[in-house]
Design an enzyme around this catalytic site. Structure first.
Site, PDB file in Angstrom:
ATOM      1  CB  SER A  95      20.566  -3.519   0.519  1.00  0.00           C
ATOM      2  OG  SER A  95      21.090  -2.783  -0.570  1.00  0.00           O
ATOM      3  CE  LYS A  96      21.703 -11.024  -2.567  1.00  0.00           C
ATOM      4  NZ  LYS A  96      20.548 -11.705  -2.040  1.00  0.00           N
ATOM      5  NE  ARG A  97      19.324  -4.829  -6.538  1.00  0.00           N
ATOM      6  CZ  ARG A  97      19.782  -5.593  -7.518  1.00  0.00           C
ATOM      7  NH1 ARG A  97      20.779  -5.191  -8.252  1.00  0.00           N
ATOM      8  NH2 ARG A  97      19.238  -6.761  -7.766  1.00  0.00           N
TER       9      ARG A  97
END
Ligand code: GLU
Ligand code: ZN
Length: 499
Positions: A256-258
């Site tokens: 994911s982005k995080r």
């Protein structure tokens, strides 16, 4: 056969920090540029003013440099096709958008947000496909003039063909077909006169003479629209190559982005600067990233960038998703640490030790004790951060006073340990030269003379002098600690047993 020099680009949006997935994209572009003797261009796609993040740009520049992916054209280095910030190229986008309108390939849409919301609500209520219904595409010149005269605000939309289909080729995925009916009349210029990603991206790739577009798989669905834009402009599109997505180590779900999700449910950071902070070496990270979606020969895991450059080609990038095996990264980093010269290892370790131990970098850099210990721990660390806990006792004011329980090895009595410690002190105190080999010779001789097991003699020393039961090899450790401190700590331990 020498390949034609490619012009490739990495085009991040400064809306967040430099993501490890972005680093893989940048790396593949850089490899291809170097492989073909071409150019690697860095273009900053900063047209999304709402999501602009002021630290993001520097974070990308710093991260690319740390990875050794120097760009040939772009921010701070310039080039013949600048400016390399889209925010400084607005006039191009506006001019080209006007040109598209003149050609009848785009049009001004005057719909307000309220009107668009109403339209969508109605479409939902009547179970129609939700999307812009193209009402402004069919306005008569008089209707248009009236809206202009009323000073209505507008956006520019692409007039996408209503029927037929578009087929394009992707160098990794092969031929892909979309029905035009699935496409929207996408916005090209927003009401604030800034371009959307689609318009700016296509225009810049053309103006910057990009030959190959290598980017994340998530952009594949934008290609049909871009294809129509190229068509409308009468330009030949570059080669498209959409890189396989990066999956979590378990192979389940996209990173994911995080965070990266480990199989155990823990999360691992995703930003490049975090890998730097965790004590990874940039050549190891680069080597590791080359392996996500590409392989040298399917066997060799560790290779330098020259080898990767020579072998890299778009045609041997895999189409199937690649996982991010974090334990492989750790292993690889350990292998790179082992290959380092002592000098290189020292300079890599100093900033970490300085931060972790609170000792000035300058002081550490000149400390002969670190020079002795660094090669000794090389085999025992996987990241640069692993070093401090192994050798912190050197710089500690003091180490914990051991208890009798800590000092007395298994199958040994406290009395035996006391006798052994006394003999060690006697021997080490009088050693004329304090060095790893002299310490080793003296202590091994003592093992023989006392007729004890090596561990019965070495373990109490380790605990007494370092306060730990796991340390770098003993003799070099004592050499680094120094004669006075060693003897003093042994005496203190002896007192514990005599006490
Ligand atoms: N600005 C886009 C991004 O942030 C670039 C996509 C592309 O390479 O076309 O990823
Ligand atoms: Zn409209």
């Amino acid at each position: 056969m020498t390949p034609t020099p490619a012009r490739v680009r990495f085009a991040p949006s400064p809306t967040g920090y430099f993501h490890i997935g972005g680093a893989r994209t940048a790396l593949f572009n850089w490899l291809y540029a170097r492989h073909t003797g071409g150019k690697f261009i860095l273009r900053i796609e900063d047209t999304d003013r709402k999501r602009f993040h002021s630290d993001a740009l520097q974070d990308h520049l710093q991260g690319l440099r740390w990875l050794g992916l120097q760009w040939d054209e772009g921010p701070e280095v310039g080039g013949d096709y600048g400016p390399y910030f889209q925010s400084q190229r607005l006039h191009f986008y506006q001019e080209w958008a006007d040109w598209l309108i003149e050609q009848g390939a785009a049009y001004r849409c005057y719909c307000t947000t309220d009107e668009l919301n109403e339209m969508r609500d109605r479409q939902r209520a009547t179970k129609q496909k939700v999307g812009y219904d193209r009402r402004c595409r069919w306005l008569s010149p008089a209707e248009r003039a009236a809206r202009e005269a009323a000073g209505k605000s507008w956006v520019v939309r692409l007039a996408v063909p209503l029927e037929g289909e578009v087929t394009f080729h992707d160098a990794i995925r092969g031929d892909i077909t979309y029905a035009n009916a699935q496409l929207q009349d996408a916005v090209l210029i927003k009401s604030d006169r800034w371009p959307t990603y689609h318009l700016a991206n296509v225009i810049d790739d053309k103006m910057m003479k990009i030959t190959h577009i290598m980017r994340g798989d998530e952009w594949l669905s934008s290609v049909p629209l871009h294809w129509h834009l190229y068509q409308a402009f009468g330009w030949r599109p570059p080669v498209w190559a959409h890189l396989p997505v990066i999956l979590n180590p378990s192979g389940k779900g996209k990173v994911s982005k995080r965070a990266i999700q480990t199989p155990s449910g823990a999360t691992i950071p995703v930003f490049v600067h975090e890998y730097q902070k965790m004590g990874y070496l940039s050549p190891a990270v680069v080597n590791f990233l080359t392996g996500i979606g590409w392989a040298l020969d399917g066997e060799t895991e560790i290779y330098d960038r020259e080898t990767a450059i020579a072998a890299f080609d778009i045609h041997n990038i895999q189409a199937s998703p690649g996982a991010f095996p974090t334990d492989k990264l750790e292993w690889m980093n350990g292998m790179y640490i082992r290959q380092m010269s002592t000098e290189a290892l020292l300079s890599a370790l100093v900033p970490f030790l300085s931060e972790q131990l609170g000792v000035e970098a300058e002081t550490l850099g000149h400390d002969p004790r670190l020079r002795l210990l660094a090669p000794a721990i090389r085999e025992r660390i996987k990241t640069l951060r692993d070093a401090a806990p192994l050798i912190d006792f050197i710089w500690a004011e003091d180490v914990p006073i051991p208890t009798a329980k800590d000092l007395v090895p298994r199958k040994t009595t406290p009395e035996q340990t006391r006798v052994i410690l006394a003999a060690i002190i006697e021997r080490l105190q009088h050693l004329c030269e304090w060095s790893e080999p002299t310490i080793e010779t003296a202590l091994r001789a003592l093992v023989g003379e006392l007729g004890v097991k090596a561990g019965q003699l070495f373990n109490p020393i380790r605990v007494a002098v370092t306060g730990k039961d796991v340390t770098p090899p003993l003799f070099v450790t004592l050499a680094a600690v120094g004669q006075d401190v060693t003897v003093q700590r042994l005496q203190r331990a002896l007192a514990v047993l005599t006490g």
